[in-house]
Design a protein around this motif. Structure first.
Motif, PDB file in Angstrom:
ATOM      1  N   PRO A   2      13.809 -36.662 -35.744  1.00 46.15           N
ATOM      2  CA  PRO A   2      13.291 -35.443 -35.785  1.00 46.15           C
ATOM      3  C   PRO A   2      14.026 -34.120 -34.887  1.00 46.15           C
ATOM      4  O   PRO A   2      15.024 -34.575 -34.664  1.00 46.15           O
ATOM      5  CB  PRO A   2      12.462 -35.580 -34.358  1.00 46.15           C
ATOM      6  N   GLU A   3      14.392 -33.278 -35.258  1.00 45.32           N
ATOM      7  CA  GLU A   3      14.657 -32.060 -34.554  1.00 45.32           C
ATOM      8  C   GLU A   3      15.157 -32.163 -33.115  1.00 45.32           C
ATOM      9  O   GLU A   3      16.219 -31.636 -32.910  1.00 45.32           O
ATOM     10  CB  GLU A   3      14.154 -30.689 -35.229  1.00 45.32           C
ATOM     11  N   SER A  52      19.890 -25.879 -39.243  1.00 44.94           N
ATOM     12  CA  SER A  52      18.390 -27.137 -39.012  1.00 44.94           C
ATOM     13  C   SER A  52      17.225 -26.688 -39.915  1.00 44.94           C
ATOM     14  O   SER A  52      16.297 -26.049 -39.265  1.00 44.94           O
ATOM     15  CB  SER A  52      18.303 -27.655 -37.235  1.00 44.94           C
ATOM     16  N   TYR A  53      17.522 -27.816 -41.320  1.00 40.57           N
ATOM     17  CA  TYR A  53      16.050 -27.118 -41.892  1.00 40.57           C
ATOM     18  C   TYR A  53      14.836 -28.270 -42.073  1.00 40.57           C
ATOM     19  O   TYR A  53      15.223 -28.721 -42.952  1.00 40.57           O
ATOM     20  CB  TYR A  53      16.452 -26.307 -43.271  1.00 40.57           C
ATOM     21  N   PRO A  54      13.909 -27.943 -41.082  1.00 35.30           N
ATOM     22  CA  PRO A  54      13.018 -29.251 -41.517  1.00 35.30           C
ATOM     23  C   PRO A  54      11.496 -28.570 -42.414  1.00 35.30           C
ATOM     24  O   PRO A  54      11.527 -26.916 -42.752  1.00 35.30           O
ATOM     25  CB  PRO A  54      11.885 -28.893 -40.333  1.00 35.30           C
ATOM     26  N   SER A  55      11.657 -29.523 -43.127  1.00 33.22           N
ATOM     27  CA  SER A  55      10.078 -29.467 -43.728  1.00 33.22           C
ATOM     28  C   SER A  55       8.906 -30.577 -44.267  1.00 33.22           C
ATOM     29  O   SER A  55       9.212 -31.466 -42.918  1.00 33.22           O
ATOM     30  CB  SER A  55      10.791 -29.162 -45.893  1.00 33.22           C
ATOM     31  N   PHE A  56       7.566 -29.924 -44.491  1.00 34.45           N
ATOM     32  CA  PHE A  56       6.494 -31.170 -44.126  1.00 34.45           C
ATOM     33  C   PHE A  56       6.313 -31.187 -45.469  1.00 34.45           C
ATOM     34  O   PHE A  56       6.041 -30.404 -46.032  1.00 34.45           O
ATOM     35  CB  PHE A  56       5.762 -29.930 -42.531  1.00 34.45           C
ATOM     36  N   PHE A  86       7.944 -34.479 -41.119  1.00 32.16           N
ATOM     37  CA  PHE A  86       8.654 -34.054 -41.378  1.00 32.16           C
ATOM     38  C   PHE A  86       9.651 -34.636 -41.993  1.00 32.16           C
ATOM     39  O   PHE A  86      10.191 -35.815 -41.705  1.00 32.16           O
ATOM     40  CB  PHE A  86       9.505 -32.998 -40.132  1.00 32.16           C
ATOM     41  N   GLN A 105      16.995 -31.589 -42.366  1.00 36.60           N
ATOM     42  CA  GLN A 105      18.602 -30.893 -43.497  1.00 36.60           C
ATOM     43  C   GLN A 105      19.203 -30.280 -42.188  1.00 36.60           C
ATOM     44  O   GLN A 105      18.860 -29.033 -42.217  1.00 36.60           O
ATOM     45  CB  GLN A 105      18.295 -30.256 -44.309  1.00 36.60           C
TER      46      GLN A 105
END
Lengths: 254, 254
Positions: free
Chosen positions: A186-187, A208-212, A217, A220
Motif C-alpha cells: 500500500p501507498e 505514486s498512482y493508486p487505482s481501485f 488498490f 504504480q
C-alpha cells in the motif's frame, strides 16, 4: 544543457460548452498529452472554457504568453457557436477575413460551387498572418498564428491536424518514464521511503498512482527524468524499497 | 428571477502530473460535468495543473474567487507528491495540522494501530476551519474550506465523495437540454438557418456537434435553456429547419 534551458512547454485550451455541460466527453486532452510527451514537450496546463468570446480571448492570451506553444481544440466549424478564429484574431489584435488559400481548400471539397455557401465560407475566415494547417478529412483548415495552433474539436480531425503540426514543433529531450509495480504494497507503507528517494534524487520526478478496481488498490510508482542514468539510479532505489517491504510482510499461516 | 440572478457556477481543478504527461486519462471532468449539470449548476471552467505548489495555489485562488464553487481532484494521498491540502491552506492563508476527526477516520481503517504511520497520518492534515468529506472506500477524507471542495483523484473515491458533497450544494434551476438529429444534413447546409434561430431565441443556447465515424459525419443540434417554453419554441424552429432541408434534398435517380 540544463533542464531549465531546454524545456519546451505547452498548454492546451479546449473550447466548447459541450465539454462543460458533460454532453461530450473530451478525448483530445489525453491524446495531445501523449503526443507532446513523446516529443519531449512538457504539457504544463490545460483549460476548458465555454463558447464565450471574453473567456476564450482571455485564456488564449494567458496561455500563449506563458508557454512555448498553445494548442486549441474546437470552435472552427461553420455554425454560429464556432468563434475560435475570431477570438484568436482578437487576442492577437489582428484582422480576420476570408483567406484565399483556405477558400481553395474548401472548394476542393464541393463538386457544386453553390454548395460553398456563406456559412461554409466562414470556415475560411483566418486571422491575418496565420499559416494554414491542412485537414485531410473535411478540408476546413486549422491554422497557426505565432505560437498558437488552432485545431478542430472532432478527435479524428484534431489528430490528423496534429500530425501536420508535429514537424513544425521544436522538440525537447524526451522525458523518460519507468513504472514500478508496488506488488500489493500500500501507498502508506512506502510513502516515507519513497519521499526519501525523491529527496535524494532531485533529477527525477517520482509519482505514486493508486487505482481501485472496486475491491482493492493497485499502486504504480512512476519515475520520470530526461537523464537515463538518473532514471535508472532512482528506479533501482524504488525497486529495492518495494522488495524490502514485500520481504518484511508477515507470512500468512496457511 | 433572471438567469443572471440565479446562476450557480463552478470550476474544476484537476491536480496531477500524470494527467499532463498522458500517463493517466482523466475520467473525472466529464463525470463532474454531468453531475453538476443535473443539479442546475453551471460548470464554467476546468483547469489541469501539475503537482507544483505555485501553480496549484494560483489556480485555486483564481477559480475560487470567480465561481460559486471550486472542486479539486487529486493530490490528497500519503505520498510526497500529494500536496493539495497544503496548497489549499496556503491559498486561504490558514494553518494546517493533523485533524483529530480525520485521524479517527483513518484509525477505523487500520486494525493494527502501528499501521497508521507518519505517511498515512499525512492524509489527516487538514486546513484549519475545513469540514471533512467522508470517504467510504479508503477512509482518508476530502474536505471543504469555504467554497472549495477537495476530493481524491481516484474516480471511484471521487464519485463517492461527490455524493457526500451533493446535498451541501445550492442547486440552480436545471438547465434543460434537447437534441435534434440533423438527419444527415451537413452543418454547412443548416448553419445560416441555425444562426438565425439562435438570434431569434436569445433565451436558449444552441450548439451544433458533429461527430465523424471515419467515413461520414453525424450532426446533432443541441438546444439548452432553463425555460421549458423557450426550449420548445426553439426546438420546433430547429426541427422545421431540418425538415425543410431534408425535403429540399435532390432526389436520387434510382
Amino acid at each position: 544543457m540544463s533542464d531549465h534551458e531546454t524545456a519546451i512547454t505547452a498548454a492546451v485550451l479546449v473550447i466548447g460548452d459541450e465539454i462543460l455541460s458533460g454532453r461530450t466527453k473530451d478525448k483530445n486532452i489525453g491524446y495531445i498529452a501523449d503526443y507532446l510527451t513523446a516529443m519531449g514537450i512538457d504539457l504544463k496546463e490545460v483549460r476548458v472554457v465555454p463558447d464565450e468570446e471574453v473567456e476564450i480571448v482571455a485564456a488564449i492570451n494567458a496561455l500563449r504568453s506563458r508557454y512555448t506553444y498553445l494548442f486549441t481544440t474546437g470552435g472552427i466549424g461553420p455554425t454560429h457557436d464556432d468563434i475560435t478564429a475570431d477570438c484568436v484574431a482578437k487576442a492577437f489584435g489582428v484582422d480576420i477575413s476570408h483567406d484565399e488559400r483556405a477558400v481553395a481548400m474548401l472548394r476542393s471539397r464541393y463538386e457544386n460551387p453553390a454548395d460553398l455557401n456563406e456559412a461554409r465560407l466562414r470556415m475560411a475566415r483566418i486571422p491575418h498572418g496565420a499559416d494554414l494547417i491542412e485537414n485531410p478529412i473535411s478540408k476546413a483548415p486549422g491554422f497557426r498564428l505565432g505560437n498558437v495552433f488552432v485545431m478542430a474539436g472532432v478527435p479524428s480531425i484534431m489528430q490528423a491536424m496534429l500530425d501536420n503540426i508535429g514537424p513544425l514543433l521544436k522538440t525537447g529531450r524526451t522525458m523518460l518514464s519507468t513504472s514500478i509495480d508496488a506488488q500489493g504494497t500500500p501507498e502508506g507503507a512506502y510513502a516515507t521511503g519513497l519521499g526519501a528517494i525523491q529527496k535524494a534524487n532531485p533529477g527525477v520526478i517520482i509519482g505514486s498512482y493508486p487505482s481501485f478496481d472496486g475491491k482493492s488498490f493497485t499502486n504504480q510508482i512512476v519515475v520520470r527524468s530526461r537523464d537515463e542514468a538518473l532514471l535508472q539510479t532512482a528506479r533501482s532505489a524504488v525497486e529495492a524499497l518495494v522488495a524490502e517491504l514485500v520481504a518484511a510482510r508477515p507470512t500468512k499461516v496457511p
